[in-house]
Design an enzyme around this catalytic site. Sequence first.
Site, mmCIF file in Angstrom:
data_model
loop_
_atom_site.group_PDB
_atom_site.id
_atom_site.type_symbol
_atom_site.label_atom_id
_atom_site.label_comp_id
_atom_site.label_asym_id
_atom_site.label_seq_id
_atom_site.Cartn_x
_atom_site.Cartn_y
_atom_site.Cartn_z
ATOM 1 C CE1 TYR A 21 26.082 -1.195 48.660
ATOM 2 C CE2 TYR A 21 28.111 -1.881 47.580
ATOM 3 C CZ TYR A 21 27.441 -1.407 48.693
ATOM 4 O OH TYR A 21 28.146 -1.144 49.843
ATOM 5 C CG ASP A 53 26.451 6.421 53.265
ATOM 6 O OD1 ASP A 53 27.367 6.319 54.098
ATOM 7 O OD2 ASP A 53 26.623 6.804 52.087
#
Length: 267
Positions: free
Chosen positions: A114, A54
């Site tokens: 992540y 994003d």
Amino acid sequence: MNKTRYRLDVAYDGANFCGWAPQPGLRTVGGLILDALRLICSEPPDIVVAARTDAGVHALQQVCHVDLISSPDPVWLLHRLRSLLKSETDLHILSAVKAPVNFHARFSAIGRRYVYRVIDKRSSWYPQNRYFVYRVNAFLQDYRMRRAASGLIGLKDFGAFCKPRRMGSTVRHLRQFEVIRQPDGQIHFFLESDAFCHSMVRNLVGSLIEVGRGALTLQDLFCYTKIAKRTPKIPTLPPHALTLIGIDYPQEHLFECQNRKTRQKRT
């Protein structure tokens, strides 16, 4: 017409990007790479990415693939891309290599990793961290967050942590969810899964922040997990503190098998 597949590994600072996906009139990571490829090749290539990040999300190692008719030498392609993108100081092409035709940046992947960075009231705040660290105005209880994280690991329906979607499964295999407080006081949340739904990482960490500050009990958190429906009790944290660390792939002879398995699970 025969095409040659190339794997591109990319790193970027996502602060000034409107995400990965190419969009007309917007500065995106994929859009800049596509623009550069159009200057190199006569044909307009399609680009497939492993993890569509994003706006605001960073990457240490993103992976994408493109199919090119012109079949340039990969070393030349790497240098040419870097030259065309040299003014984009927040984007760097790490490598460019030829890939087998059954390599798929998204469907061949077996893991995405992540890290989400947080700082709480236990530590000093430095203004330069504002682009990469999320600030929490509370004293977070590490042991509570670790208990919550360990209870979320496994093969589960993570619908409570995903942006609602009409089609596709929200079942994912969360292999790692660690909460590590660094010497400088930052709290790093490390997550690894076969794949993540949209906003899933930021929602998972958001749930732990609520547990750590005492606003959400472990019992309620695990209850939401079993219901597998999105709830406002679990906040979506901002994207600027999230970094894609890397993408993992199996050995080359397993690409085709992994492609089939992933497509079956995601549809």
